[in-house]
Design a protein around this motif. Sequence first.
Motif, short mmCIF file in Angstrom:
data_model
loop_
_atom_site.label_atom_id
_atom_site.label_comp_id
_atom_site.label_asym_id
_atom_site.label_seq_id
_atom_site.Cartn_x
_atom_site.Cartn_y
_atom_site.Cartn_z
N ARG A 178 1.38 -11.89 -31.67
CA ARG A 178 0.21 -11.06 -31.31
C ARG A 178 -0.88 -11.19 -32.38
O ARG A 178 -0.59 -11.49 -33.55
CB ARG A 178 0.64 -9.59 -31.14
N PHE A 213 1.93 -8.62 -38.37
CA PHE A 213 2.40 -8.42 -39.75
C PHE A 213 3.16 -9.65 -40.22
O PHE A 213 3.25 -9.92 -41.42
CB PHE A 213 3.32 -7.19 -39.79
N ALA A 252 10.16 -9.19 -35.89
CA ALA A 252 9.48 -7.94 -35.55
C ALA A 252 10.41 -7.22 -34.58
O ALA A 252 11.04 -7.86 -33.74
CB ALA A 252 8.15 -8.25 -34.89
C1 FMN Z 1 5.71 -3.28 -28.24
C2 FMN Z 1 6.07 -2.75 -29.61
C3 FMN Z 1 7.25 -2.08 -29.79
C4 FMN Z 1 7.61 -1.63 -31.06
N1 FMN Z 1 8.84 -1.07 -31.24
C5 FMN Z 1 9.28 -0.85 -32.50
C6 FMN Z 1 10.61 -0.49 -32.75
O1 FMN Z 1 11.43 -0.36 -31.85
N2 FMN Z 1 11.01 -0.32 -34.03
C7 FMN Z 1 10.15 -0.47 -35.08
O2 FMN Z 1 10.56 -0.34 -36.22
N3 FMN Z 1 8.85 -0.80 -34.88
C8 FMN Z 1 8.41 -0.99 -33.63
N4 FMN Z 1 7.11 -1.36 -33.40
C9 FMN Z 1 6.18 -1.41 -34.54
C10 FMN Z 1 6.31 -2.77 -35.21
O3 FMN Z 1 7.32 -2.71 -36.18
C11 FMN Z 1 4.98 -3.18 -35.88
O4 FMN Z 1 3.93 -3.11 -34.94
C12 FMN Z 1 5.06 -4.57 -36.44
O5 FMN Z 1 3.86 -4.86 -37.12
C13 FMN Z 1 5.30 -5.60 -35.33
O6 FMN Z 1 5.40 -6.90 -35.85
P1 FMN Z 1 4.17 -7.94 -35.66
O7 FMN Z 1 2.96 -7.28 -36.26
O8 FMN Z 1 4.58 -9.17 -36.45
O9 FMN Z 1 4.02 -8.19 -34.21
C14 FMN Z 1 6.72 -1.80 -32.15
C15 FMN Z 1 5.50 -2.45 -31.93
C16 FMN Z 1 5.17 -2.93 -30.69
C17 FMN Z 1 3.88 -3.67 -30.50
#
Ligand code: FMN
Length: 196
Positions: free
Chosen positions: A12, A16, A85
Amino acid sequence: MLRIALIVGSTRPNRFADKPVEWLVEGAKARTDVQLDVLDLREADLPFFEESIPPSMLGGVYSHPKAEAWRRRIGEYDGYIATVAEYNHGPTGVLKNALDSAFLEWNRKPIGFVGYGGVGGARAIEQLRGIAVEMQMAPLKHEVNIAREPFMGVLTQSKTLNDYDYLIQSRTDLFDNLVWWAEALKVARTKLRLVQ
Ligand SMILES: Cc1cc2nc3c(=O)[nH]c(=O)nc-3n(C[C@H](O)[C@H](O)[C@H](O)COP(=O)(O)O)c2cc1C
């Protein structure tokens, strides 16, 4: 020197994932036993799995050119690290799809996970371990968990992952164990008769 692929497990905008990727590349540069290549799923641009015949029935060959290119690239490596993630307590769809988009190339090789989020991606990593076993991989016990405090520290307080000694130690342990398994399984793959 072992060739290890670092798979960037989320795609996305504003992800992060780039923080741990940068930090893992930096950690690998300080070592003489690992060559770490970043495989970004944004660049791989894989189709959602759409093979009319499962690759398991076709000797591991894919019909879609991008999946075929991906699985050939995966085949070049002795082991893998994936950034994890956690989306709704599971791995991202894109990472699962990337695992489904190669077959034989994963077999009998190790994979380690670097998770982040509220509980350091631990719940997603647990699911990935089960998936990895089905791919005949050796998922490592050792993992890096960037949990709430460092995750928020990096996200909102201009901290870096190097501000956390225990994370640096986890990274070292992950590399050390990945190297051990990658060396051992490389020998085993060449010396031992493969059983189905
Ligand atoms: C669709 C979605 C579901 C998420 N569900 C969780 C979760 O179950 N547990 C958690 O710790 N963080 C959750 N998060 C927060 C993510 O840890 C955080 O957005 C992180 O930055 C996602 O990784 P990315 O930025 O590399 O995509 C969620 C985020 C998204 C977008």
